[in-house]
Every structure is written in C-alpha cells, then in structure tokens.
Design a protein around this motif. Structure first.
Motif, short mmCIF file in Angstrom:
data_model
loop_
_atom_site.label_atom_id
_atom_site.label_comp_id
_atom_site.label_asym_id
_atom_site.label_seq_id
_atom_site.Cartn_x
_atom_site.Cartn_y
_atom_site.Cartn_z
N LEU A 123 3.75 5.05 -8.95
CA LEU A 123 4.32 5.21 -7.61
C LEU A 123 5.82 4.94 -7.58
O LEU A 123 6.35 4.40 -6.61
CB LEU A 123 3.58 4.31 -6.61
N ILE A 176 2.01 1.15 -2.41
CA ILE A 176 0.77 1.76 -1.93
C ILE A 176 0.86 2.02 -0.43
O ILE A 176 0.46 3.08 0.06
CB ILE A 176 -0.45 0.88 -2.27
N TYR A 179 3.43 5.00 0.25
CA TYR A 179 2.98 6.37 0.01
C TYR A 179 1.59 6.66 0.57
O TYR A 179 1.29 7.80 0.92
CB TYR A 179 3.00 6.66 -1.49
N GLY A 180 0.75 5.63 0.66
CA GLY A 180 -0.61 5.86 1.13
C GLY A 180 -0.77 5.80 2.63
O GLY A 180 -1.73 6.34 3.18
N CYS A 229 2.47 11.50 -4.91
CA CYS A 229 2.32 10.04 -4.80
C CYS A 229 1.43 9.67 -3.62
O CYS A 229 0.62 8.74 -3.70
CB CYS A 229 3.69 9.38 -4.65
N SER A 230 1.57 10.40 -2.53
CA SER A 230 0.75 10.12 -1.35
C SER A 230 -0.73 10.38 -1.63
O SER A 230 -1.60 9.57 -1.28
CB SER A 230 1.22 10.97 -0.18
N TRP A 232 -2.20 10.31 -4.52
CA TRP A 232 -2.64 9.28 -5.46
C TRP A 232 -2.88 7.95 -4.74
O TRP A 232 -3.90 7.28 -4.97
CB TRP A 232 -1.62 9.14 -6.57
N ALA A 233 -1.96 7.55 -3.87
CA ALA A 233 -2.09 6.28 -3.16
C ALA A 233 -3.28 6.31 -2.21
O ALA A 233 -4.04 5.33 -2.12
CB ALA A 233 -0.80 5.96 -2.40
N LEU A 236 -6.42 5.94 -4.21
CA LEU A 236 -6.65 4.55 -4.62
C LEU A 236 -7.23 3.73 -3.47
O LEU A 236 -8.16 2.95 -3.65
CB LEU A 236 -5.33 3.93 -5.10
#
Length: 367
Positions: A123, A176, A179-180, A229-230, A232-233, A236
């Motif tokens: 990230l 996290i 981006y999440g 990245c978003s 992926w976050a 997760l």
C-alpha cells in the motif's frame, strides 16, 4: 595505518562539525562537485539484471518468510521468520527510491513491476514518492519549509523523536483506512479527493507540505495505482470481517508490516543531521554536509539502509547514480579527494552514534 585513518576521520569530523554550525553560509566546494561528476560518468547506466534480481529475491524471501511467520506453530521459528520478513520486505520496498530517480526508459517495465510486486501489496504505490522526493533534491527547497522530507529535528523537543517513531507503528492501519475507506468515499464525497491528494498521498514528514493535483500521464498512472490499492485494501478488510483471514494471522502480518515502517522511520531519523535550524536555502555542499554516509567497514547498514541508502550523502551529490554504483563511486572519491575535502566529513561509523548525536541535539547538547 588503522591509527592514522582513525585520526584523519576524527579531524575531518571535527572540521565538519565546525562547518555545520553555519550551513546556510557554506559555499559549494567546486573541486568536490567536479570530481563527483567526472569520476563517476561511466557508472551512470543502471543494470537491469541487478535491479530485477535484487527486487525479485528480496520480495520472494520477504513474502515466503511472511507466510511462514503466519503459519509456523513454533514461536521461536515464527519470530525468526518475522525478522527475515521485515528485513527482506523493507529492502524490496526501498526500491521506491530507485523508481523515483531512474529514467524509466533505461529500465523498461521496472516501475510497473515494482508496483505489482511491492508497491500495491504494501500500500505504498510509487506515486506517493514520485513528484515528492524530487522536491527534496531541489537546490532551493532542501531543508526549507517547502521540503516535504525535512524537519529541523536536531533543534526540536526531545519527545518529538519517540513520537516520530511511534507514528510509523500505525502506518499499516492508516494505509488500509486511506485506501480501503477514504478512496471509495472520495468517489462520492465532493472535495475529498483533493484533500487525499494534498495531505494523505505523500511519503513526507513535513506536516506543512501540500502536494499538487497530478496532471496528464501522472494522473492516469495515479488513478490506476490508487484503484489497485483500494481493491487490495477493501479485499483485506473483507477477508478479516468474514473470518477468512484469521485474527492471529492478521496480527502477525500487521506486526511485520509495522516493523518495516518502523525500520524505515529509524533510517529516516539518521539520513540527515537536520541541522538547518533556520530553514534557509543551502548550497549543494552544505546539503551534503547535512546528510549521512555510513560506508564500510560497518556491516549492519546493509540491513537498515539497503539499496544504496547507506550512501545517502553521496546520493545527494549524484542523485541519478544507480544504487549498485554508489559503493564504487564512494571508493573512487575517497581515494581521489584529500583529507581536507569536505567529502570525508559526511561519513559516520554506524547507527548508535548517529542516534545519540540527534538525541543530544534535541536536549540542547551539541556533538
């Protein structure tokens, strides 16, 4: 012979300390700058084989050790695997510095490959450094309020140093959320994207720094990497929320990634002497004197200042030189320049002395 070298280094260090008291008034040492340029011209081409092999081995070892740390039943071996994972992933992540400096035409595909292998998984996509770190190298910005990577730490309060380290422990959680949660929200909340770009999209330490919105090709690359990245976050977060990713494994992964960011933050603490208390513009030589080399025979800098970062002062003289050429460049310059040259005053024996110097400075004790 060893004694004479020790005395020469001590004398050079004393001379360097005297100079650093007035950094903004130091003129450029033209003979040093000329030697740095002339003696290293043949070292400029990057080796694709070195870059790719180093990155792939570092990332491969790091991810394998991370998997072992999360799955091993033995606490002792899990700790060993965790340490290996921190060091290897830190090395792989440190290539963001090279991605920022290299001419991409000379290493086709490396920026994309690094983002896939390390930037997105950790990230820290390359846009968080590209367009930011180059400002740190700008002749009129280094050490000023416009430098995103500089604070006068040597003249700040003692409590700022532990706080500086502690904030890096929370970096995985902050990224996290960045981006999440915030990236998806920025698609629907007016003005949020601008705030994210200006304040939460830079690997910087200067809280006053605000970056500009990207344009053109940089904006397109930004959107692609931020989207990756978003995804992926968010993935997760979903894996943890649904219990697919067990909390024990989550805790281990977060601890290891925190270790990576803490190690980088410690390295940042000693990358410079932070002696530009007034925030004045400085010559290249003054910037060099405010920056740190930790050359051989010290061994541990290979671990805490990888990918050429142990030659950080030399890097400020020759920012375009690939990391694998810095050791040879240092050898040539050390041999060619006499002991009276300011080149020798930027070399230090190791991490403990640099940390101690910084702590003494924050307590009002120079040395």
């Amino acid at each position: 012979m060893d004694i004479s070298l020790t005395l020469e280094r001590r004398d050079a260090a004393s001379a360097g300390d005297a100079l650093r008291g007035r950094l903004s008034s130091i003129a450029d040492d033209k003979s040093m700058l000329r030697a740095a340029a002339e003696l290293t011209r043949d070292l400029n081409p990057p080796s694709a084989a070195v870059y790719w092999t180093d990155l792939l081995l570092s990332a491969g070892i790091g991810y394998a050790a991370l998997a072992l740390a999360m799955t091993l039943g033995s606490v002792g071996w899990a700790v060993v695997a965790s340490v290996v994972a921190v060091l290897a992933l830190y090395r792989a992540g440190s290539f963001i510095h090279e991605v920022t400096h290299i001419r991409h035409a000379s290493l086709p595909g490396f920026r994309f490959g690094w983002n896939v292998i390390a930037g997105v998984p950790l990230l820290v996509p390359s846009f968080m450094y590209e367009g930011v770190h180059n400002l740190h190298h700008a002749r009129t910005r280094y050490g000023t309020i416009e430098d995103p990577e500089y604070l006068p730490l040597a003249s700040m309060k003692p409590w700022t140093l532990p706080l500086f380290i502690l904030t890096s422990i929370l970096a995985p959680f902050a990224l996290i959320v960045r981006y999440g949660v915030l990236t998806p929200l920025s698609l629907v909340v007016p003005g949020m994207h601008r705030v994210l770009v200006e304040r939460y999209s830079s690997l910087s330490i200067n809280p006053a720094f605000r970056r500009r919105l990207p344009e053109g090709e940089a904006a397109r690359l930004w959107w692609m990497l931020e989207g990756a990245c978003s995804v992926w976050a968010v993935t997760l977060i979903a894996l943890v929320a649904t219990g697919i990713f067990p909390l024990r494994m989550v805790a281990i992964a977060l601890a290891i990634t925190s270790g990576v960011y803490v190690l980088n933050q410690i390295r940042t603490l000693v990358a410079h002497l932070w002696d530009n208390h007034e925030g004045d513009t400085m010559s290249v030589t003054a910037q060099y004197l405010d920056t740190v080399n930790v050359p051989p025979p010290a061994f541990l800098p290979v671990l805490w200042a990888p990918v050429g970062l142990r030659y950080h002062a030399l890097h400020h003289l020759l920012p375009g030189l690939p990391y694998h050429s810095l050791a040879e460049a240092h050898r040539r310059l050390s041999k060619a320049l006499g002991t009276e040259s300011p080149y020798h005053t930027a070399s230090y024996p190791g991490l403990p002395g640099l940390v101690a110097r910084l702590v003494r400075s924050t307590m009002g004790k120079r040395g």
